[in-house]
Design a protein around this motif. Structure first.
Motif, PDB file in Angstrom:
ATOM      1  N   UNK A 499       0.816  -1.215   0.000  1.00 51.44           N
ATOM      2  CA  UNK A 499       0.000   0.000   0.000  1.00 51.44           C
ATOM      3  C   UNK A 499       0.848   1.262   0.000  1.00 51.44           C
ATOM      4  N   UNK A 500       2.050   1.170   0.571  1.00 46.12           N
ATOM      5  CA  UNK A 500       2.907   2.355   0.598  1.00 46.12           C
ATOM      6  C   UNK A 500       3.247   2.828  -0.803  1.00 46.12           C
ATOM      7  N   UNK A 501       3.332   1.877  -1.767  1.00 43.59           N
ATOM      8  CA  UNK A 501       3.627   2.251  -3.146  1.00 43.59           C
ATOM      9  C   UNK A 501       2.437   2.958  -3.777  1.00 43.59           C
ATOM     10  N   UNK A 502       1.227   2.557  -3.392  1.00 45.49           N
ATOM     11  CA  UNK A 502       0.023   3.223  -3.901  1.00 45.49           C
ATOM     12  C   UNK A 502      -0.084   4.628  -3.316  1.00 45.49           C
ATOM     13  N   UNK A 503       0.225   4.740  -2.013  1.00 48.94           N
ATOM     14  CA  UNK A 503       0.132   6.049  -1.360  1.00 48.94           C
ATOM     15  C   UNK A 503       1.165   7.046  -1.876  1.00 48.94           C
ATOM     16  N   UNK A 504       2.339   6.514  -2.221  1.00 51.79           N
ATOM     17  CA  UNK A 504       3.514   7.365  -2.437  1.00 51.79           C
ATOM     18  C   UNK A 504       3.241   8.527  -3.385  1.00 51.79           C
ATOM     19  N   UNK A 505       2.670   8.229  -4.545  1.00 53.79           N
ATOM     20  CA  UNK A 505       2.461   9.275  -5.544  1.00 53.79           C
ATOM     21  C   UNK A 505       1.542  10.368  -5.021  1.00 53.79           C
ATOM     22  N   UNK A 506       0.562   9.988  -4.236  1.00 56.63           N
ATOM     23  CA  UNK A 506      -0.426  10.960  -3.777  1.00 56.63           C
ATOM     24  C   UNK A 506       0.090  11.811  -2.626  1.00 56.63           C
ATOM     25  N   UNK A 507       0.934  11.246  -1.792  1.00 57.26           N
ATOM     26  CA  UNK A 507       1.478  12.023  -0.688  1.00 57.26           C
ATOM     27  C   UNK A 507       2.685  12.847  -1.116  1.00 57.26           C
ATOM     28  N   UNK A 508       3.391  12.415  -2.149  1.00 59.79           N
ATOM     29  CA  UNK A 508       4.509  13.218  -2.647  1.00 59.79           C
ATOM     30  C   UNK A 508       4.018  14.404  -3.468  1.00 59.79           C
ATOM     31  N   UNK A 509       2.848  14.265  -4.046  1.00 57.65           N
ATOM     32  CA  UNK A 509       2.277  15.341  -4.882  1.00 57.65           C
ATOM     33  C   UNK A 509       0.851  15.576  -4.409  1.00 57.65           C
ATOM     34  N   UNK A 510       0.728  16.193  -3.261  1.00 58.02           N
ATOM     35  CA  UNK A 510      -0.565  16.278  -2.583  1.00 58.02           C
ATOM     36  C   UNK A 510      -1.599  17.074  -3.362  1.00 58.02           C
ATOM     37  N   UNK A 511      -1.145  17.930  -4.293  1.00 57.68           N
ATOM     38  CA  UNK A 511      -2.106  18.728  -5.030  1.00 57.68           C
ATOM     39  C   UNK A 511      -2.810  17.922  -6.120  1.00 57.68           C
ATOM     40  N   UNK A 512      -2.305  16.735  -6.405  1.00 62.27           N
ATOM     41  CA  UNK A 512      -2.833  15.932  -7.498  1.00 62.27           C
ATOM     42  C   UNK A 512      -4.125  15.227  -7.078  1.00 62.27           C
TER      43      UNK A 512
END
Length: 515
Positions: A499-512
């Motif tokens: 799940x950390x891989x799924x979260x990563x993109x969204x938490x690294x680019x929170x505006x997305x």
């Protein structure tokens, strides 16, 4: 007790019975014990001494089985390598615990030069594949042919059996130290608690043998006199063919493997009637998948094990009979005979039945600690209990219900949402083959519920359709507000969804925003 003890018993009681089946090779107990003693002699001949680390970087095979026995026979400590890791991660684990000797097969020999560069302590590579031995490596079969068998060191009890690296959500992997006592306590306690494994059957190793879930099944198989039948790695076709060809009776499968197996076109017509026991665990399973699995593998009794590497690995078991009780479909069972379990608040106070807190466990199966990490060991084992990091509750009958990893709990608009509950609802949608639910940033609610799904062949679904479907099953605030469709979910080497891989993109680019 010691890991090699069961092999001595088998050699005394039934030396001519089949011990291992791999590819076209079949070996008896007597042949196996001779090879184990010779491999131990070879390891001592190249300088392995008491307590040294020996790594295994290989897919499943009969030689993996021999190495898991020969390393302690030589007085050393095993370090099974996660075959899904990058070269950098593998090298870190080898260097971290001081692994000097590594058994490596055809699949990973191409990275040997890079491994040696990154892990300068790695002095000797033993090629345990079936092709030509690469330059700079020792040949496994030649070592056995040249070595004299040695007596078993009989390391046991609190002596270290292995260092098993487990990936963390952040930082470098941690080496979990497990003693002979811990591993055998888990195995014997599991066998006492339920009919998790038949006696004298054919145990298939399709889950990766580096992982504690399969090593636990392997230990149980040694104790029950099972034939160990290995496939190199899991594929639905390969597993179905192995069951039919070898009359497999028992298997350890993680939920993703079970789903792939029962969804395979061949499963509908395959003869799976020899199967008697399916052990599963390592990650949650949806009710939909479990119901279909019990229909497809109709003769098998299903047992769920809950635990973690640090518990060698079994804490609780949901027995085959428990599976017939609809009230227990989301439970992971009751503590196994060797395991004491509580659910506590932040101050380690016991919580009443039905109230969610952290699951903590105590017993002889608990790890010695994390290799070279005293502070993290103290934190995990505080007050004499292993703090699992899992959130769950106990019911009045002592059944444990794991609702989530504590870190996976989603707080949206002040409400606690456990991802597994949302996943169970989404998994019932006919268009969804696999699902993982995570929390992602939301300016209004703090976090919003986001579903990553893999669709069934030819299916389509959007967030509105999924929301309407879920509304009949769970509360409105638990419904996913965004959905992404993936070709496959990111998986660990043990078949767990990352799940950390799924979260990563969204938490690294929170505006997305994902729609």
């Amino acid at each position: 007790m010691y890991i090699t003890q069961a092999l001595h018993r088998s050699a005394q009681c039934d030396p001519t019975r089949t011990s291992t089946i791999y590819g076209g090779r079949t070996r008896t107990v007597a042949e196996t014990i001779d090879r184990v003693a010779r491999l131990a002699g070879a390891l001592r001949g190249i300088g392995i001494t008491e307590g040294d680390r020996v790594g295994i970087f290989s897919l499943n095979s009969d030689r993996y089985h021999e190495a898991l026995l020969a390393v302690p026979w030589a007085g050393a400590v095993v370090n099974p390598v996660n075959v899904r890791w990058s070269v950098a991660e593998v090298a870190y684990s080898l260097a971290d615990c001081g692994t000097d000797v590594l058994l490596i097969d055809d699949n990973f020999a191409p990275v040997a030069v890079d491994l040696r560069r990154r892990a300068p302590n790695l002095s000797t590579l033993i090629y345990c594949g079936d092709g030509m031995t690469p330059d700079g490596m020792l040949d496994y079969e030649q070592l056995l042919a040249d070595a004299e068998p040695v007596d078993d060191a009989r390391r046991g009890g609190d002596d270290l059996y292995g260092v098993f690296y487990t990936g963390g959500t952040t930082g470098d992997p941690k080496g979990v130290m497990l003693s002979h006592r811990a591993c055998l306590t888990s195995a014997t306690g599991s066998l006492v608690t339920t009919d998790i494994l038949g006696r004298g059957g054919v145990l298939m190793h399709a889950a990766p043998m580096f992982h504690l879930a399969d090593i636990a099944a392997w230990n149980m198989g040694n104790l029950t006199g099972s034939v160990h039948m290995m496939v190199p790695s899991f594929t639905p076709t390969g597993v179905i063919e192995a069951i039919e060809k070898h009359g497999v009776t028992d298997a350890l499968l993680v939920p993703t493997m079970i789903q792939m197996l029962i969804d395979a076109p061949e499963a509908a017509t395959a003869d799976l009637s020899s199967m008697r026991h399916v052990m599963y665990g390592a990650s949650p399973i949806s009710e939909t998948v479990l119901t279909k699995a019990r229909s497809v593998i109709a003769n098998a009794r299903f047992t769920q094990a809950y635990g973690m590497t640090e518990l060698a690995p079994v804490a609780t078991l949901l027995t085959a009979d428990d599976h017939d009780d609809p009230a227990l479909t989301r439970s992971c069972g009751r503590p196994a005979s060797h395991s004491e379990l509580r659910v506590v608040d932040l101050d380690d106070n016991d919580l009443p039945h039905g109230e969610v807190g952290e699951i903590v466990v105590r017993g002889d199966h608990v790890m010695t600690g994390y290799w070279n990490r005293p502070a993290e060991t103290d934190a995990a084992l505080r007050n004499g209990w292993m703090h699992t990091g899992d959130a769950g509750y106990l019911d009045e009958r002592g059944y444990v219900f794991v609702v989530d990893r504590i870190k996976d709990m989603i707080i949206t608009g002040g409400e606690n949402v456990y991802s597994i509950e949302v996943e169970n609802a989404i998994a019932k949608h006919p268009a969804v083959a696999q699902v993982a639910v995570v929390g992602i940033p939301d300016d209004r609610w703090g976090e919003r519920i986001h579903a990553a799904v893999v669709l069934a062949a030819g299916a389509t679904v959007d967030v509105d359709e999924l929301g309407e479907f879920c509304r009949t099953l769970i509360a409105n605030y638990k419904i996913p507000r965004s959905v992404e469709v993936l070709d496959q979910l990111p998986m660990s080497g043990a078949g767990k969804i990352l799940k950390r891989e799924i979260r990563k993109a969204h938490w690294e680019h929170a505006e997305r925003v994902v729609g």
